[in-house]
Design a protein around this motif. Structure first.
Motif: not given
Length: 447
Positions: A89-95, A161-166, A233-240
């Motif tokens: 998930a961390i690898d999927t984070l946007r810069d 703008t966006i605040r999200h938890g997993i 990974t899928k969850m983080m992609e959706t969050a991003m």
């Protein structure tokens, strides 16, 4: 709130599907409201929508809450899979995304970066976070409310703008009172969205789905810990992919009308009726959370004053807004109208709109599954058979193939069309929990 400049961001649209015709004296109006956000649209000068500087994505902050209680060590691969999933998930984070990792036991611990801060995602901080994950070990109890409160403190420190938890858990919330978790959810509601996952089969479905429901996120089971990395990974992609936060459905109704309910009905069932906040005369806001490029359906039911033949009225007006701290609202420039027309044409006034009929069936399907599983656990096998048989019938009729497959792991289907089933004598716990967790997921109506 973020500062906005003109650019390309999602454009919202609202479509209303209903049979507006009522018989003489009729008073109940039902409509399916489809809200769509499509990316890349140019916002016109007449629309006061949030837009971003050219090339700039919405800013985001994410808190990853990882269960580190003692049960995560049984089997030992579970903790390792959780570390690997969080790393993915961390690898999927946007810069540029702010983020933090929280270790959850009977207390909440900042794993990375620490000192009440959020890290800013880049190659260096991602690697540092993954190094910190390797030090995670299992031990202690489970008090999920403390994890959520720490996530809230960290996320609220960022001007984004966006605040999200997993949130990942493998056990029941045994080290705090239910009212403590409820108080934490009430405190966090509207401040960030949160996806919740249960790994293995020792957690409580209603706890995990309740967390996701309160915080307008998704809930699911990952029965095999080996599947965590792909899911995270899928969850983080959706969050991003989220572009706009804190969107509300604003429903205005004229004098004499009343809203019976407003429910999200696709992609999953979520009753929003009790979450209304007043927004001026005859209007109320219903929270929908964050949006990316997606579409959702809502079922609005309104009672209107009975009227004579030939009369017509506006029963409700639905629009999209972002409520502001000062009590105002940012209008997203899309609205839909719900009408009522009284007629003596029996064919017109008695026909049920296909979209309304479909989602009424999907709501009954979810209720039948949940009631059937509860009766099965209570030992009422005849009652369970009847309810789960009805669920099989509804799933078959509506084309909900995914739910039908899950039901077939709990009952032997004799005749799907009539709902004739037999309870299986042996059911894997993971199969039963998967059916319960996913019971509110719906299939979209074919328009």
């Amino acid at each position: 709130m973020a500062n906005f400049a003109k650019s390309n961001v999602p454009q919202f649209s609202v479509d209303v599907y209903q049979n507006e015709y009522l018989p003489e004296g009729g008073s109940e109006v039902n409509a399916i409201v489809t809200v769509s956000a499509t990316g890349g649209g140019t916002i016109g000068s007449t629309v006061s929508a949030p837009v971003y500087a050219p090339g700039q994505r919405p800013s985001a902050a994410v808190a990853l809450m990882v269960d580190c209680s003692g049960s995560m060590d049984y089997p030992p691969t579970k903790m390792r899979n959780a570390r690997d999933a969080t790393a993915a998930a961390i690898d999927t984070l946007r810069d540029g995304t702010r983020f933090a990792v929280i270790g959850g036991t009977h207390v909440a611990t900042e794993v990375y970066p620490g000192d009440g801060r959020l890290a800013v995602a880049d190659a260096t901080t991602r690697e540092q976070a993954k190094q910190a994950l390797r030090r995670l070990s299992a031990g202690g109890g489970t008090a999920i409310g403390t994890w959520l409160r720490l996530a809230d403190r960290l996320l609220s420190s960022a001007d984004v703008t966006i605040r999200h938890g997993i949130l990942l858990t493998d056990g029941r919330n045994e080290h705090e009172a239910p009212e403590d978790l409820r108080a934490a959810l009430d405190a966090c509601a509207g401040r960030f969205t949160c996806d919740a996952r249960g790994v293995g089969t020792d957690w409580e479905v209603k706890e995990v789905t309740g967390i996701a429901s309160a915080l307008l996120g998704t809930a699911d089971i990952v029965a095999d810990p080996a599947g965590l990395a792909a899911d995270f990974t899928k969850m983080m992609e959706t969050a991003m992919g989220k572009e706009v936060a804190d969107v509300a459905l604003r429903v205005w109704t004229p004098v004499g009308t009343a809203i019976r309910f407003l429910k999200q009905v696709a992609p999953s069932m979520e009753d929003l009726t009790g979450r209304r906040t007043e927004a001026g005369p005859r209007a109320g806001d219903y929270p929908t959370g964050s949006w990316g490029d997606e579409s959702r359906d809502y079922h609005l039911c309104v009672t209107v004053p009975p009227a004579g033949l030939g009369r017509e009225m506006l029963a409700a007006r639905v629009s999209l807004v972002i409520p502001q701290p000062d009590g105002g609202a940012q209008n997203l420039g899309a609205q839909g109208l719900v009408r009522a027309v009284w007629t003596d044409d029996m064919t017109a006034s008695t026909s049920i709109n296909p979209q309304v009929a479909h989602y009424t069936g999907q709501a009954e399907l979810a209720q039948a599954i949940q009631k059937g599983l509860d009766l099965r656990k209570a030992g009422d096998f005849d009652g369970a058979t009847a309810k789960l048989g009805r669920a099989v019938q509804l799933a078959s009729a509506s084309g909900n193939a995914d739910t039908a497959k899950l039901l077939a792991k709990v009952v032997d289907v004799v005749d799907a069309a009539t709902g004739t089933v037999r309870l299986k004598t042996r059911v894997a716990e993971a199969d039963e929990m998967t059916l319960e967790t996913r019971s509110t997921k719906t299939v979209r109506v074919k328009k």
